[in-house]
Design an enzyme around this catalytic site. Sequence first.
Site, PDB file in Angstrom:
ATOM      1  N   HIS A  20      -0.023  21.025  49.911  1.00 60.76           N
ATOM      2  CA  HIS A  20       0.042  19.793  51.380  1.00 60.76           C
ATOM      3  C   HIS A  20      -1.264  18.913  51.296  1.00 60.76           C
ATOM      4  O   HIS A  20      -0.780  18.184  51.354  1.00 60.76           O
ATOM      5  CB  HIS A  20      -0.097  21.504  51.715  1.00 60.76           C
ATOM      6  N   ASP A  51      -0.405  11.331  52.035  1.00 60.68           N
ATOM      7  CA  ASP A  51      -1.481  11.542  51.219  1.00 60.68           C
ATOM      8  C   ASP A  51      -1.871  10.096  49.735  1.00 60.68           C
ATOM      9  O   ASP A  51      -2.833   9.794  49.861  1.00 60.68           O
ATOM     10  CB  ASP A  51      -1.128  12.653  50.264  1.00 60.68           C
ATOM     11  N   HIS A 104       8.851  15.238  48.586  1.00 59.02           N
ATOM     12  CA  HIS A 104       8.363  15.197  49.061  1.00 59.02           C
ATOM     13  C   HIS A 104       9.550  16.058  49.821  1.00 59.02           C
ATOM     14  O   HIS A 104      10.396  15.876  49.218  1.00 59.02           O
ATOM     15  CB  HIS A 104       8.138  14.628  50.114  1.00 59.02           C
TER      16      HIS A 104
HETATM   17  N1  CMC Z   1       4.821  14.399  40.244  1.00 59.99           N
HETATM   18  C1  CMC Z   1       5.694  15.373  39.464  1.00 59.99           C
HETATM   19  N2  CMC Z   1       7.018  15.063  39.437  1.00 59.99           N
HETATM   20  C2  CMC Z   1       7.467  16.312  40.626  1.00 59.99           C
HETATM   21  C3  CMC Z   1       7.001  15.770  41.886  1.00 59.99           C
HETATM   22  C4  CMC Z   1       5.321  15.455  41.537  1.00 59.99           C
HETATM   23  N3  CMC Z   1       4.127  15.100  43.092  1.00 59.99           N
HETATM   24  N4  CMC Z   1       6.835  16.555  43.025  1.00 59.99           N
HETATM   25  C5  CMC Z   1       8.198  16.726  42.373  1.00 59.99           C
HETATM   26  N5  CMC Z   1       8.234  16.737  41.007  1.00 59.99           N
HETATM   27  C6  CMC Z   1       9.350  17.573  40.252  1.00 59.99           C
HETATM   28  C7  CMC Z   1       9.906  19.028  39.843  1.00 59.99           C
HETATM   29  O1  CMC Z   1       9.042  18.946  39.305  1.00 59.99           O
HETATM   30  C8  CMC Z   1      11.090  18.998  40.222  1.00 59.99           C
HETATM   31  O2  CMC Z   1      11.061  18.801  38.883  1.00 59.99           O
HETATM   32  P1  CMC Z   1      12.445  19.488  38.192  1.00 59.99           P
HETATM   33  O3  CMC Z   1      13.648  19.383  39.192  1.00 59.99           O
HETATM   34  O4  CMC Z   1      12.514  18.819  36.515  1.00 59.99           O
HETATM   35  O5  CMC Z   1      11.747  21.457  37.933  1.00 59.99           O
HETATM   36  C9  CMC Z   1      11.727  18.521  41.059  1.00 59.99           C
HETATM   37  O6  CMC Z   1      10.188  17.032  41.179  1.00 59.99           O
HETATM   38  C10 CMC Z   1      12.007  18.609  42.094  1.00 59.99           C
HETATM   39  O7  CMC Z   1      10.850  18.936  43.007  1.00 59.99           O
HETATM   40  P2  CMC Z   1      10.362  20.614  43.792  1.00 59.99           P
HETATM   41  O8  CMC Z   1       9.070  21.138  43.036  1.00 59.99           O
HETATM   42  O9  CMC Z   1      11.482  21.833  43.618  1.00 59.99           O
HETATM   43  O10 CMC Z   1      10.289  19.610  45.555  1.00 59.99           O
HETATM   44  P3  CMC Z   1       9.850  20.536  46.611  1.00 59.99           P
HETATM   45  O11 CMC Z   1      10.221  20.209  47.591  1.00 59.99           O
HETATM   46  O12 CMC Z   1       9.091  22.074  46.604  1.00 59.99           O
HETATM   47  O13 CMC Z   1       8.450  19.938  46.596  1.00 59.99           O
HETATM   48  C11 CMC Z   1       6.360  19.013  47.059  1.00 59.99           C
HETATM   49  C12 CMC Z   1       7.635  18.923  47.345  1.00 59.99           C
HETATM   50  C13 CMC Z   1       5.633  18.139  47.390  1.00 59.99           C
HETATM   51  C14 CMC Z   1       5.914  20.594  46.793  1.00 59.99           C
HETATM   52  C15 CMC Z   1       6.278  18.242  45.650  1.00 59.99           C
HETATM   53  O14 CMC Z   1       6.199  16.924  45.706  1.00 59.99           O
HETATM   54  C16 CMC Z   1       4.483  17.547  45.372  1.00 59.99           C
HETATM   55  O15 CMC Z   1       3.755  19.219  44.642  1.00 59.99           O
HETATM   56  N6  CMC Z   1       3.634  17.446  45.206  1.00 59.99           N
HETATM   57  C17 CMC Z   1       2.912  16.446  44.701  1.00 59.99           C
HETATM   58  C18 CMC Z   1       1.357  16.795  45.924  1.00 59.99           C
HETATM   59  C19 CMC Z   1       1.827  15.812  47.324  1.00 59.99           C
HETATM   60  O16 CMC Z   1       1.579  14.845  47.143  1.00 59.99           O
HETATM   61  N7  CMC Z   1       1.995  17.238  48.268  1.00 59.99           N
HETATM   62  C20 CMC Z   1       1.394  16.085  49.651  1.00 59.99           C
HETATM   63  C21 CMC Z   1       3.011  16.677  50.335  1.00 59.99           C
HETATM   64  S1  CMC Z   1       3.091  15.088  51.483  1.00 59.99           S
HETATM   65  C22 CMC Z   1       2.279  15.998  52.833  1.00 59.99           C
HETATM   66  C23 CMC Z   1       2.607  17.108  53.818  1.00 59.99           C
HETATM   67  O17 CMC Z   1       3.241  17.118  54.327  1.00 59.99           O
HETATM   68  O18 CMC Z   1       1.160  17.971  53.610  1.00 59.99           O
END
Ligand code: CMC
Length: 435
Positions: free
Chosen positions: A268, A363, A307
């Site tokens: 987050h 971020d 995201h």
């Molecule tokens: N790097 C590599 N792979 C990723 C990333 C990433 N940053 N984000 C998502 N994926 C992959 C994930 O592994 C999954 O792959 P697969 O379908 O093969 O299993 C696919 O993309 C879908 O991801 P998800 O985990 O189901 O997506 P989510 O909606 O649950 O997670 C997130 C959203 C923001 C937690 C995630 O994208 C992430 O961990 N990003 C990195 C941390 C980050 O930058 N966070 C700040 C978010 S914006 C500010 C805020 O609001 O806090």
Amino acid sequence: MSASTLTVTDNRTGSTYEMPIEDGTVRAMDFRKIKTGADDFGLMLYDPAFMNTASCRSSITYIDGDRGILEYRGYPIEQLAESCSFLEVAYLILFGELPTADQLDRWVYEITHHTMLHETTKKFMEGFRHDAHPMTMLISSVTALSTVYPEATEVHDPTSRFLQIKRLIAKMPSIAAMSYRHSLGFPYVYPDNDLSYTENFMNMLWKMVEPKYAANPVLARALEVLFILHADHEQNCSTSTMRAVGSALANPYLCISSAASALSGPLHGGANEEVIKMLDEIDTAANIPAYIASVKGGKRKLMGFGHRVYKNFDPRATLIKKIAEQVFEVTGRNPKLDIALELERIALQDEYFISRKLYPNVDFYSGLIYQAIGFKPEMFTVLFAIPRTVGWLSQWQEMIVDPAQKIARPRQVYTGARNRRFIPMAERKPVEVKA
Ligand code: CMC
């Protein structure tokens, strides 16, 4: 049969149910009447991480994740970032309308006159080790502030609520600056009422022996715009925490510290600090392909990418890139920018990121700006928490007065054992257990 209904047939019983569709939603409680018999509890909806569950009605922030639209109270973020001060946007988010000049003057006056901290806050702060993380100090100090304002428990009293809202918005920068000065061993700086919200924050962070602190106007405006971009983001993890804790009628200082705790996580708001660590680790552009390969191999995430809601672009990231240029004209270019740009370029051409709709989020570039302005990476998430306090409090206020809301209490699908016979100590056999 009405057109705005959903008809569900339970193939276990052959029974058919009709449920109203309102605002693109059906009520989860309508599924409870779907039963196989009188003893059946009824159907529940299974939705880990709330991927498709609307937990409230809200008129604060609108996001269209596919089109990259973000609006506060119906005003596009781009217009607000262009034309408003942070406190003007805070007023809009809290009260629903842009303030007139008189209303804004009054609002700024009120916030400015709540920036002082009770002297006991210094003592809480002095109890922290010199190397305590500023975000953790902020969270703990906001919790401690609840001891100073015991009347904050009167959450159903609108006057008390409004007072706590003003205090929290006003005092978050003061606590944040104190935690920063504490980590450096510098004396704390008191607020200066002549300065704007962001200039005063910079004053409390960086004033040394000069009689009056003068903020660089470009950097103060950049910080102001960054605050505007971070002010609210509807039902994310920390806001949902704020609403859940608030739904138990906990006092708002404790709700804010709970929300800020959620924000501190690296998935987050903590991601901005992680981005800088990642860019440090990558070090040179030559190392990017290997880094991307390790991300695609599932060894790590590309921090600042992806995201839950935005699936095309994050409009905040687009605006932040523009602010970066203005800041770097004053501070000089952050050398990590080239690595970030190259990382983005390579990632956006890669099938892994394209197919998963992973784009830079808020971020990815914010940390580069914060670092150029002079913040240490440990402060980045604190810089997210200060403006987000406005959003958390608006969402809390909306929740408290919403007659549809009750204490938050999700259900579970129980998967454990049942009705086991108690085993006396002498009869127990060791069983390997995992944490
Ligand atoms: N790097 C590599 N792979 C990723 C990333 C990433 N940053 N984000 C998502 N994926 C992959 C994930 O592994 C999954 O792959 P697969 O379908 O093969 O299993 C696919 O993309 C879908 O991801 P998800 O985990 O189901 O997506 P989510 O909606 O649950 O997670 C997130 C959203 C923001 C937690 C995630 O994208 C992430 O961990 N990003 C990195 C941390 C980050 O930058 N966070 C700040 C978010 S914006 C500010 C805020 O609001 O806090």
